[in-house]
Design an enzyme around this catalytic site. Structure first.
Site, PDB file in Angstrom:
ATOM      1  N   ASP A  75      -4.797  -7.257   5.279  1.00 48.06           N
ATOM      2  CA  ASP A  75      -6.138  -6.864   4.821  1.00 48.06           C
ATOM      3  C   ASP A  75      -6.948  -8.093   4.436  1.00 48.06           C
ATOM      4  OD1 ASP A  75      -8.256  -5.177   3.851  1.00 48.06           O
ATOM      5  OD2 ASP A  75      -7.572  -5.664   1.832  1.00 48.06           O
TER       6      ASP A  75
ATOM      7  N   LYS B 115       5.346 -14.246   1.811  1.00 51.16           N
ATOM      8  CA  LYS B 115       5.238 -15.003   0.561  1.00 51.16           C
ATOM      9  C   LYS B 115       6.613 -14.957  -0.082  1.00 51.16           C
ATOM     10  CE  LYS B 115       3.161 -17.175  -2.772  1.00 51.16           C
ATOM     11  NZ  LYS B 115       2.741 -18.589  -2.625  1.00 51.16           N
TER      12      LYS B 115
ATOM     13  N   ASP C 197      -0.394 -18.184   1.789  1.00 50.97           N
ATOM     14  CA  ASP C 197      -1.443 -19.038   1.207  1.00 50.97           C
ATOM     15  C   ASP C 197      -1.744 -20.220   2.135  1.00 50.97           C
ATOM     16  OD1 ASP C 197       1.147 -19.841   0.588  1.00 50.97           O
ATOM     17  OD2 ASP C 197       0.712 -20.459  -1.466  1.00 50.97           O
TER      18      ASP C 197
ATOM     19  N   ASP D  16     -10.370 -10.121   6.550  1.00 54.83           N
ATOM     20  CA  ASP D  16     -11.746 -10.378   6.082  1.00 54.83           C
ATOM     21  C   ASP D  16     -12.081 -11.852   6.318  1.00 54.83           C
ATOM     22  OD1 ASP D  16     -12.120  -7.732   5.160  1.00 54.83           O
ATOM     23  OD2 ASP D  16     -13.205  -8.421   3.386  1.00 54.83           O
TER      24      ASP D  16
ATOM     25  N   TYR E 125       0.827  -1.211   0.000  1.00 49.29           N
ATOM     26  CA  TYR E 125       0.000   0.000   0.000  1.00 49.29           C
ATOM     27  C   TYR E 125       0.865   1.267   0.000  1.00 49.29           C
ATOM     28  CZ  TYR E 125      -4.367  -2.484   1.349  1.00 49.29           C
ATOM     29  OH  TYR E 125      -5.483  -3.290   1.407  1.00 49.29           O
TER      30      TYR E 125
HETATM   31  C1  IPM Z   1      -9.663  -2.150   5.450  1.00 43.61           C
HETATM   32  C2  IPM Z   1     -10.091  -1.720   4.061  1.00 43.61           C
HETATM   33  C3  IPM Z   1      -9.073  -0.757   3.478  1.00 43.61           C
HETATM   34  C4  IPM Z   1      -7.728  -1.453   3.461  1.00 43.61           C
HETATM   35  C5  IPM Z   1      -9.428  -0.250   2.085  1.00 43.61           C
HETATM   36  C6  IPM Z   1     -10.797   0.346   2.059  1.00 43.61           C
HETATM   37  C7  IPM Z   1      -8.418   0.683   1.529  1.00 43.61           C
HETATM   38  O1  IPM Z   1     -10.286  -2.818   3.234  1.00 43.61           O
HETATM   39  O2  IPM Z   1      -9.491  -1.292   6.330  1.00 43.61           O
HETATM   40  O3  IPM Z   1      -9.516  -3.364   5.657  1.00 43.61           O
HETATM   41  O4  IPM Z   1      -7.452  -2.244   2.550  1.00 43.61           O
HETATM   42  O5  IPM Z   1      -6.950  -1.205   4.375  1.00 43.61           O
HETATM   43 MN    MN Z   2     -10.143  -4.670   4.243  1.00 44.63          MN
END
Ligand code: IPM
Ligand code: MN
Ligand code: NAD
Length: 346
Positions: free
Chosen positions: A237, A180, A213, A241, A130
């Site tokens: 990130d 990785k 992975d 999720d 990022y």
């Molecule tokens: C998060 C989000 C952000 C990230 C995006 C919206 C830029 O997905 O906070 O997890 O990838 O950090």
């Molecule tokens: Mn995210």
């Protein structure tokens, strides 16, 4: 002392869940002042910018930021996110993104047998994939290129690893680092080398390096084998999720972007986004946002207040009401009211 909290409710479901997080905090007897910053996609349509030019200075006048979500289908995501959230994380040098993932009692598990899930993700938050460095050339032509450069610095990697090891010492003493460094041979290899150096200074922590992975697979296959997981910006990130789903869904997960050891205000925000598919219907799960407010209190050194909010979250998850993503029928507001009532009783 009165805490000054900036509120960036943002877009979509952001304002809906932030309202409930505020309620939980207001149910405590803290001296606290909310300052709403009307930044986000609405601000972009009105002014051409997601936030004002002096945004960093404005934020620095606060003790913390409570943020909802950023992103709206009317503007490309890279414009909105690079107009607000990412420049705030980078500009304030909030290098650690802490994301606890714990499956609470009463929340349905997606995994057969409902194995315990209790992990803490420590995500590098200002560089890596990022970095924001790159570019495009020859746009629209057949020879068009898009370049996105990952940047790993020894100092940037070391500070987040060192913090993760310290956090592991306060938990079960197990730390997993996700890289990785088979396919990628520079940045993640540097990361692994620095991890070895930091590990040598923490002999009490059982350190292991896992390819990202394989780690994703292990999160499903054997989540109980994981405790603190440290990862780069992009890997953190994606993994969080996945971790959110393991704790009941996107609406459950909380996050703190902080610069440990500094006086810089942190940004406390749910892991989820603006959820345009359900925004405006009063059905978003506010727990991730409320849990983020609990993290905020903890970081303000109001550990007891944070624990009270978290206990209220646990009680409401156990006894209801729950939103429909958790199989319940409660609205965002009903869940928020129930948490606030528990905070008051606590
Ligand atoms: C998060 C989000 C952000 C990230 C995006 C919206 C830029 O997905 O906070 O997890 O990838 O950090
Ligand atoms: Mn995210
Ligand atoms: P999302 O997290 O908004 O939604 C993914 C799925 O999770 C959707 O089905 C959504 O309904 C569900 N969900 C999200 N929050 C929920 C909640 N509180 N309760 C119940 N269900 C919930 O991710 P996305 O769809 O990939 O992104 C939507 C927008 O949000 C995009 O513009 C994206 O860039 C942005 N985004 C912002 C942030 C942030 O500001 N921190 C984080 C992630 C995504």
């Amino acid at each position: 002392m009165t805490y000054r909290i900036a509120v960036i409710a943002g877009d979509g479901a952001g304002p809906e869940v932030v309202a409930e997080a505020r309620k939980a905090v207001d149910a405590l007897d803290l001296e606290l002042e909310w300052n709403e910053l009307p930044w986000g996609t609405g601000h972009f349509h009105a002014t051409g910018a997601m936030m004002p030019l002096d945004a960093l200075d404005v934020v620095r006048q606060h003790d913390a930021v409570l943020l909802g979500a950023v992103g709206d289908p009317s503007v490309p995501d890279h414009i909105t996110l690079w107009g607000l959230l990412l420049p705030l994380r980078q500009g304030l040098d909030l290098w650690a993104n802490l994301r606890p993932a714990r499956l609470l009692e009463g929340v349905p598990s997606p995994l057969a047998g409902a194995p315990p899930v209790d992990m803490l993700f420590v995500r590098e938050n200002t560089e890596g994939e990022y970095s924001g460095i790159g570019g495009r050339a020859h746009q629209g032509l057949e020879l068009e290129v898009g370049i996105e450069t990952s940047v790993f610095t020894r100092a940037g990697v070391r500070r987040v690893l060192a913090h993760a090891f310290e956090l592991a010492e306060g938990r079960s003493g197990v730390l997993t680092s996700a890289t990785k460094s088979n396919a990628s041979r520079y940045g993640y290899v540097l990361w692994d080398e620095v991890a070895e150096e930091v590990a040598a200074r923490h002999p009490d922590v059982r350190y292991e390096r896992v390819l990202v992975d394989a780690l994703a697979a292990r999160m499903i296959g054997n989540p109980a084998s994981l405790d603190v997981v440290v990862a780069s910006n992009l890997f953190g990130d994606i993994l969080t999720d996945l971790a959110a789903e393991l704790q009941g869904g996107m609406g459950m997960a909380a996050s703190a972007s902080v610069a440990p050891g500094s006086g810089t205000p942190g940004i406390f925000e749910p892991v989820h986004g603006s959820a345009p598919d359900i925004a405006g219907r009063g059905i978003a799960n506010p727990i991730g946002a409320i849990w983020s407010a609990a993290l905020m209190l903890e970081h303000l050194d109001e550990a007891e207040a944070g624990a009270r909010v978290l206990a209220a979250v646990e009680a409401v998850c156990r006894e209801g009401p729950r939103t429909r993503d958790l199989g319940g029928q409660g609205s965002t507001e009903e869940v928020g009211d129930a948490v606030a009532a528990r905070v008051r009783d606590g």
